[in-house]
Design a protein around this motif. Sequence first.
Motif, short mmCIF file in Angstrom:
data_model
loop_
_atom_site.label_atom_id
_atom_site.label_comp_id
_atom_site.label_asym_id
_atom_site.label_seq_id
_atom_site.Cartn_x
_atom_site.Cartn_y
_atom_site.Cartn_z
N GLY A 35 0.83 -1.20 0.00
CA GLY A 35 0.00 0.00 0.00
C GLY A 35 0.86 1.24 0.00
N SER A 36 1.72 1.39 -1.04
CA SER A 36 2.74 2.44 -1.03
C SER A 36 2.16 3.85 -1.02
N ARG A 37 0.91 4.03 -1.48
CA ARG A 37 0.31 5.37 -1.43
C ARG A 37 -0.10 5.76 -0.01
N LEU A 38 0.03 4.82 0.93
CA LEU A 38 -0.25 5.13 2.34
C LEU A 38 1.03 5.18 3.17
N TRP A 39 2.18 5.32 2.52
CA TRP A 39 3.44 5.50 3.25
C TRP A 39 3.43 6.88 3.93
N PRO A 40 4.03 7.03 5.10
CA PRO A 40 4.82 6.06 5.86
C PRO A 40 4.00 5.23 6.87
N LEU A 41 2.67 5.31 6.81
CA LEU A 41 1.86 4.47 7.69
C LEU A 41 1.99 3.01 7.28
N SER A 42 1.84 2.75 6.00
CA SER A 42 1.93 1.40 5.48
C SER A 42 3.32 1.16 4.92
N ARG A 43 3.95 0.06 5.37
CA ARG A 43 5.33 -0.23 4.98
C ARG A 43 5.49 -1.72 4.71
N ALA A 44 6.68 -2.08 4.22
CA ALA A 44 6.93 -3.47 3.88
C ALA A 44 6.71 -4.40 5.08
N LYS A 102 13.40 4.40 -2.81
CA LYS A 102 14.04 3.15 -3.27
C LYS A 102 15.28 3.46 -4.10
N LEU A 103 15.16 4.44 -4.99
CA LEU A 103 16.27 4.78 -5.88
C LEU A 103 17.46 5.36 -5.12
N THR A 104 17.17 6.05 -4.02
CA THR A 104 18.24 6.67 -3.23
C THR A 104 18.77 5.75 -2.14
N GLY A 105 18.25 4.53 -2.11
CA GLY A 105 18.75 3.56 -1.15
C GLY A 105 18.27 3.75 0.26
N ARG A 106 17.17 4.48 0.44
CA ARG A 106 16.64 4.70 1.80
C ARG A 106 15.63 3.63 2.18
N GLY A 107 16.03 2.40 2.03
CA GLY A 107 15.16 1.29 2.39
C GLY A 107 14.86 1.22 3.86
N ASP A 108 15.63 1.95 4.69
CA ASP A 108 15.42 1.91 6.13
C ASP A 108 14.11 2.55 6.55
N VAL A 109 13.51 3.39 5.69
CA VAL A 109 12.24 4.01 6.04
C VAL A 109 11.09 3.46 5.20
N LEU A 110 11.32 2.37 4.52
CA LEU A 110 10.27 1.74 3.71
C LEU A 110 9.75 0.47 4.38
#
Length: 387
Positions: A34-43, A379-387
């Motif tokens: 549900g990527s349109r609900l980030w940062p509430l919804s995450r992997a 994702k492109l900038t490598g900020r997977g820590d907040v996804l």
Amino acid sequence: MVSRACRHGGAEYSGQVTQPIKDFYAVIPAGGIGSRLWPLSRADAPKFLHDLTGSGHSLLRDTWDRLEPLAGHDRIAVVTGRAHRAAVEEQLPGIPDFNVFLESEPRESAAAIGLAAAILHRRDPDVIIGSFSADHVIRGTRVFEFAVRDAVEVARQGYICTIGITPTEPAVGFGYIKQGEELVVDGAREASLVESFVEKPDLETARSYVADRSYLWNAGMFIAKASVLLEELAENEPELYAGLVELAEAWDDREQRGPAVDRIWPRLKKIAIDYAVAEPAAKRGRLAVVPGHFDWDDVGDFASLTKLINNGRKNDLAVLGPKARVLSDAASGILVSQTSRVISLIGVQDIVVVDTPDALLVTTVEHAQRVKGVVESLKLTGRGDVL
């Protein structure tokens, strides 16, 4: 299969419906973040694990509760990622292990629903399955039950049946289904063949669809004999079908299952069930639709969530979060808080604020669809820590 172009009378939605459907199995695909609900919804905490309606339960649990009267406790399967198994089982205590189908990685809805169909068909060749997303909101449960029971009767005749939602407005965030020739099926109040699927339209086109009255929202619900769904997959996506059948043959052997998933699942084609099954079936006159006269929303972004919580009242401020501390003055929109900090909103309209311990989103309802672009940028900038 016989279709007749005569109007079905349509019984009133009345009477008691309490017994599960004996040959029916409900399937809940619980995937996507549900990527349109980030940062509430995450992997690690996708949309279906959140309470977005104030019901006190996650969307997944609400989906289970809707389906249990139709299928029974032991005949609801959940297809989800390995990473979400513990959370799913926590939300659904008592779900039998044999009804949890684990994906090693996301492969789109055709693979998820096809896997469930292949496993359940191997266990019971005559089973009818119904697929219902884990993260949609439905109000009007009794009317929903009637629609599913109608769809099951249509499926008994060899059709793949979807449930289309009667539009209440010219929504541009949903796909549409155009109804064609009417079907008369014993036990079903109303049904039609599907003439075509239509992608998300612009506003002017959506208005014409609503005025036409032959268009329904595509809610992504599919009910069919497992054998019929698999026949369509075999015809349209033979390699995907072969991989799913091979997986199903190994599934109920614990020693074979893991290695089979690791070997086969990553090479399965990524394709939505709409393209792999529904659209080709419609062209062959094998796809039917039952109208759903209940409130439905896929809660696809913060704009739809705002509208859902505020019941359409544009001047209200919706607040989500058990620890939310909010001061507002002449503000409207939505605020979601996962922290205990005080947030003050003054004189801002249609605002979206999502406050989490490691990420803050501020946008407007108008631009809610663009949140997905932020996720892609991270994702492109490598900020997977907040996804």
